[in-house]
Design a protein around this motif. Structure first.
Motif, PDB file in Angstrom:
ATOM      1  N   CYS A  41      18.557   9.908 -71.797  1.00  0.00           N
ATOM      2  CA  CYS A  41      18.626   8.951 -70.688  1.00  0.00           C
ATOM      3  C   CYS A  41      19.985   8.264 -70.581  1.00  0.00           C
ATOM      4  CB  CYS A  41      17.549   7.881 -70.847  1.00  0.00           C
ATOM      5  SG  CYS A  41      15.886   8.461 -70.510  1.00  0.00           S
ATOM      6  N   THR A  42      20.546   7.881 -71.702  1.00  0.00           N
ATOM      7  CA  THR A  42      21.769   7.078 -71.682  1.00  0.00           C
ATOM      8  C   THR A  42      22.727   7.553 -72.755  1.00  0.00           C
ATOM      9  OG1 THR A  42      20.980   5.452 -73.288  1.00  0.00           O
ATOM     10  CG2 THR A  42      20.394   5.073 -70.982  1.00  0.00           C
ATOM     11  N   GLU A  43      23.919   6.963 -72.735  1.00  0.00           N
ATOM     12  CA  GLU A  43      24.901   7.280 -73.770  1.00  0.00           C
ATOM     13  C   GLU A  43      24.415   6.835 -75.148  1.00  0.00           C
ATOM     14  OE1 GLU A  43      25.445   5.661 -71.039  1.00  0.00           O
ATOM     15  OE2 GLU A  43      27.117   6.519 -69.914  1.00  0.00           O
ATOM     16  N   VAL A  63      16.097  27.128 -71.302  1.00  0.00           N
ATOM     17  CA  VAL A  63      15.749  25.711 -71.414  1.00  0.00           C
ATOM     18  C   VAL A  63      15.655  25.094 -70.021  1.00  0.00           C
ATOM     19  CG1 VAL A  63      16.449  23.444 -72.281  1.00  0.00           C
ATOM     20  CG2 VAL A  63      16.874  25.489 -73.668  1.00  0.00           C
ATOM     21  N   VAL A  64      14.580  24.365 -69.772  1.00  0.00           N
ATOM     22  CA  VAL A  64      14.417  23.571 -68.553  1.00  0.00           C
ATOM     23  C   VAL A  64      14.296  22.112 -68.971  1.00  0.00           C
ATOM     24  CG1 VAL A  64      12.863  23.015 -66.641  1.00  0.00           C
ATOM     25  CG2 VAL A  64      13.370  25.406 -67.178  1.00  0.00           C
ATOM     26  N   GLY A  65      15.080  21.250 -68.352  1.00  0.00           N
ATOM     27  CA  GLY A  65      15.091  19.845 -68.732  1.00  0.00           C
ATOM     28  C   GLY A  65      14.038  19.027 -68.005  1.00  0.00           C
ATOM     29  N   ILE A  66      13.525  18.014 -68.682  1.00  0.00           N
ATOM     30  CA  ILE A  66      12.570  17.083 -68.073  1.00  0.00           C
ATOM     31  C   ILE A  66      13.214  15.702 -67.999  1.00  0.00           C
ATOM     32  CG2 ILE A  66      10.351  15.921 -68.308  1.00  0.00           C
ATOM     33  CD1 ILE A  66       9.226  18.342 -69.596  1.00  0.00           C
ATOM     34  N   VAL A  67      13.335  15.184 -66.801  1.00  0.00           N
ATOM     35  CA  VAL A  67      13.886  13.844 -66.616  1.00  0.00           C
ATOM     36  C   VAL A  67      12.880  12.825 -67.129  1.00  0.00           C
ATOM     37  CG1 VAL A  67      14.505  12.125 -64.883  1.00  0.00           C
ATOM     38  CG2 VAL A  67      15.369  14.462 -64.685  1.00  0.00           C
ATOM     39  N   GLN A  68      13.354  11.893 -67.935  1.00  0.00           N
ATOM     40  CA  GLN A  68      12.470  10.879 -68.499  1.00  0.00           C
ATOM     41  C   GLN A  68      12.986   9.485 -68.166  1.00  0.00           C
ATOM     42  OE1 GLN A  68      12.571  10.742 -72.807  1.00  0.00           O
ATOM     43  NE2 GLN A  68      14.629  11.583 -72.885  1.00  0.00           N
ATOM     44  N   GLN A  69      12.133   8.509 -68.371  1.00  0.00           N
ATOM     45  CA  GLN A  69      12.496   7.116 -68.161  1.00  0.00           C
ATOM     46  C   GLN A  69      12.440   6.384 -69.494  1.00  0.00           C
ATOM     47  OE1 GLN A  69      10.766   5.195 -64.638  1.00  0.00           O
ATOM     48  NE2 GLN A  69       9.740   7.116 -64.184  1.00  0.00           N
ATOM     49  N   ASP A  70      13.312   5.409 -69.648  1.00  0.00           N
ATOM     50  CA  ASP A  70      13.286   4.599 -70.863  1.00  0.00           C
ATOM     51  C   ASP A  70      13.300   3.125 -70.476  1.00  0.00           C
ATOM     52  OD1 ASP A  70      15.831   4.094 -70.016  1.00  0.00           O
ATOM     53  OD2 ASP A  70      16.837   4.786 -71.835  1.00  0.00           O
ATOM     54  N   PHE A  77      17.884   5.366 -60.291  1.00  0.00           N
ATOM     55  CA  PHE A  77      18.857   6.340 -59.803  1.00  0.00           C
ATOM     56  C   PHE A  77      19.907   6.632 -60.871  1.00  0.00           C
ATOM     57  CE2 PHE A  77      22.886   7.421 -57.769  1.00  0.00           C
ATOM     58  CZ  PHE A  77      22.507   8.489 -56.977  1.00  0.00           C
ATOM     59  N   GLN A  78      20.386   5.592 -61.548  1.00  0.00           N
ATOM     60  CA  GLN A  78      21.393   5.785 -62.592  1.00  0.00           C
ATOM     61  C   GLN A  78      20.842   6.613 -63.747  1.00  0.00           C
ATOM     62  OE1 GLN A  78      22.323   1.594 -63.235  1.00  0.00           O
ATOM     63  NE2 GLN A  78      24.393   1.913 -62.433  1.00  0.00           N
ATOM     64  N   LYS A  82      22.424  10.245 -64.751  1.00  0.00           N
ATOM     65  CA  LYS A  82      23.020  10.539 -66.056  1.00  0.00           C
ATOM     66  C   LYS A  82      22.378  11.768 -66.693  1.00  0.00           C
ATOM     67  CE  LYS A  82      24.403   5.771 -67.025  1.00  0.00           C
ATOM     68  NZ  LYS A  82      24.144   4.557 -67.828  1.00  0.00           N
ATOM     69  N   GLN A  83      21.071  11.904 -66.508  1.00  0.00           N
ATOM     70  CA  GLN A  83      20.390  13.059 -67.086  1.00  0.00           C
ATOM     71  C   GLN A  83      20.771  14.353 -66.363  1.00  0.00           C
ATOM     72  OE1 GLN A  83      16.119  12.146 -68.271  1.00  0.00           O
ATOM     73  NE2 GLN A  83      16.640  10.249 -67.207  1.00  0.00           N
ATOM     74  N   ILE A  84      20.898  14.269 -65.047  1.00  0.00           N
ATOM     75  CA  ILE A  84      21.337  15.435 -64.279  1.00  0.00           C
ATOM     76  C   ILE A  84      22.759  15.824 -64.690  1.00  0.00           C
ATOM     77  CG2 ILE A  84      21.926  16.281 -61.977  1.00  0.00           C
ATOM     78  CD1 ILE A  84      18.960  16.098 -62.323  1.00  0.00           C
ATOM     79  N   GLU A  85      23.604  14.827 -64.877  1.00  0.00           N
ATOM     80  CA  GLU A  85      24.988  15.088 -65.293  1.00  0.00           C
ATOM     81  C   GLU A  85      25.019  15.817 -66.635  1.00  0.00           C
ATOM     82  OE1 GLU A  85      29.047  12.522 -66.343  1.00  0.00           O
ATOM     83  OE2 GLU A  85      27.368  11.573 -65.288  1.00  0.00           O
ATOM     84  N   TRP A  86      24.154  15.387 -67.564  1.00  0.00           N
ATOM     85  CA  TRP A  86      24.103  16.041 -68.877  1.00  0.00           C
ATOM     86  C   TRP A  86      23.590  17.472 -68.742  1.00  0.00           C
ATOM     87  CZ3 TRP A  86      20.597  18.143 -72.395  1.00  0.00           C
ATOM     88  CH2 TRP A  86      21.048  18.259 -73.715  1.00  0.00           C
TER      89      TRP A  86
END
Length: 350
Positions: A41-43, A63-70, A77-78, A82-86
């Motif tokens: 999620c974050t740095e 590998v398929v990524g799963i966007v998560q929330q913390d 949106f941020q 950040k996860q899409i960028e990674w």
């Protein structure tokens, strides 16, 4: 469905283990093609060992990524950005995002559209998780329209146990109608949660018979949708509409779409048929694509089309006086045996 019509099957582990190398090793031992992994999620996210233990080839293909929330203070949106960028940095081919909200859909759509445009350069696919029921699919349809049908934004359908569905969505027929609708909105994948499986007499997990039927029929439809586009040119004459159709298809087609064209040139005039058949033999653009059918379109049957269903009908039936007097009855005869519907919105003579 992967390239060339190959079925690609992935595995999602219920625990959100961030080590894709361990997950992939376990999954591939059981014959799966890819795994899902939580995206950081974050740095400040925990250091991942799989970044170095798993080579780029596996990140790009398995590998398929799963966007998560913390619980960070970043906006939704941020966090997703950040996860899409990674994911783009790691070369991951697709990421799964949470279902579109019923409230604030326009804001969500603006975010998804922005991310989709950013991800296009790296060929990253964005899969929006959506349950297979009427209300969820209608909500995704609104999102799809707001995102202008961007090609790398699609839907991953989550199947539900039949026992938990509303009566409006529980029948196999209704499910297939919804899936067919999803195919038209860029269906990317179908997921079966663990609770959708039953236990057979030998103690092994199995899908309910209704889900087995749905999955089999969906694979047939998706496979055909991705591979062959069937077009009929009604009243082909000397073939100008046939040529224009092929040219239009070639302009729109890209290798990633894995789509081929099949054209049936329907013509009742024997003299024109001789010319058309010569074109199929001697014109490199037509060869292997066009099949000439010598018949009056009003007598067309499935046998003329080798049992295929027509996706597109192209016609220039002007009639003897240029007033389209034969167009409705001729097109009706094409559509009736194929169980298709047409809607005349406007007919013009020039």
């Amino acid at each position: 469905m992967g390239e060339g019509g190959k079925l690609v099957v992935g595995l999602h582990f219920p625990q959100t283990t961030p080590d894709a190398s361990q997950l992939l090793q376990s999954a591939r031992e059981d014959g799966y093609d890819y795994v899902t992994t939580a995206l950081p999620c974050t740095e400040r996210a925990k250091v991942r060992g799989d970044v170095t233990s798993l080579t780029g080839r596996w990140w790009r293909t398995s590998v398929v990524g799963i966007v998560q929330q913390d619980n960070s203070q970043d906006s939704f949106f941020q966090k997703i950005g950040k996860q899409i960028e990674w994911a783009i940095h790691m070369g991951i081919p697709a990421v799964i995002l949470p279902p579109p909200p019923y409230g604030g859909l326009q804001d969500y759509a603006r975010m998804i559209l922005s991310l989709g445009l950013e991800a296009q350069a790296s060929n990253l696919q964005i899969w929006i998780k959506t349950r297979l029921n009427v209300s969820s699919l209608e909500n995704y349809e609104r999102l799809h329209r707001l995102c202008d049908g961007l090609s790398n934004i699609g839907i991953i359908l989550e199947m539900e146990p039949m026992s938990t569905m509303s009566s409006a969505s529980a029948t196999v027929g209704t499910q297939m109608i919804l899936i067919h609708k999803a195919i038209g909105m860029q269906l990317k994948a179908i997921t079966f949660p663990a609770k959708a499986f039953l236990t057979n007499k030998k103690g092994y997990p199995t899908l309910a018979k209704s889900h087995q039927v749905i999955l089999t029929q969906t694979l047939r439809r998706v496979g055909r949708t991705l591979r062959v586009l069937i077009e009929a040119v009604a009243g082909a004459g000397r073939g100008p509409l046939v040529m224009r159709s092929i040219q239009a298809f070639n302009q729109l087609q890209t290798p990633s779409k894995n789509l081929t064209l099949k054209v049936y040139a329907l013509e009742k005039n024997p003299s024109a048929v001789v010319y058309l058949r010569s074109m199929t033999e001697n014109n490199s653009v037509w060869k292997g694509i066009v099949t000439v059918v010598n018949t009056d379109v009003r007598k067309l049957t499935r046998d003329h089309l080798n049992g295929n269903e027509i996706d597109i009908i192209v016609s220039e039936l002007l009639g003897s006086f240029g007033d389209n007097e034969l167009s409705p009855e001729s097109l009706d005869c094409i559509l009736k045996p194929l169980n298709k519907l047409k809607f005349h919105t406007k007919v013009l003579s020039h």
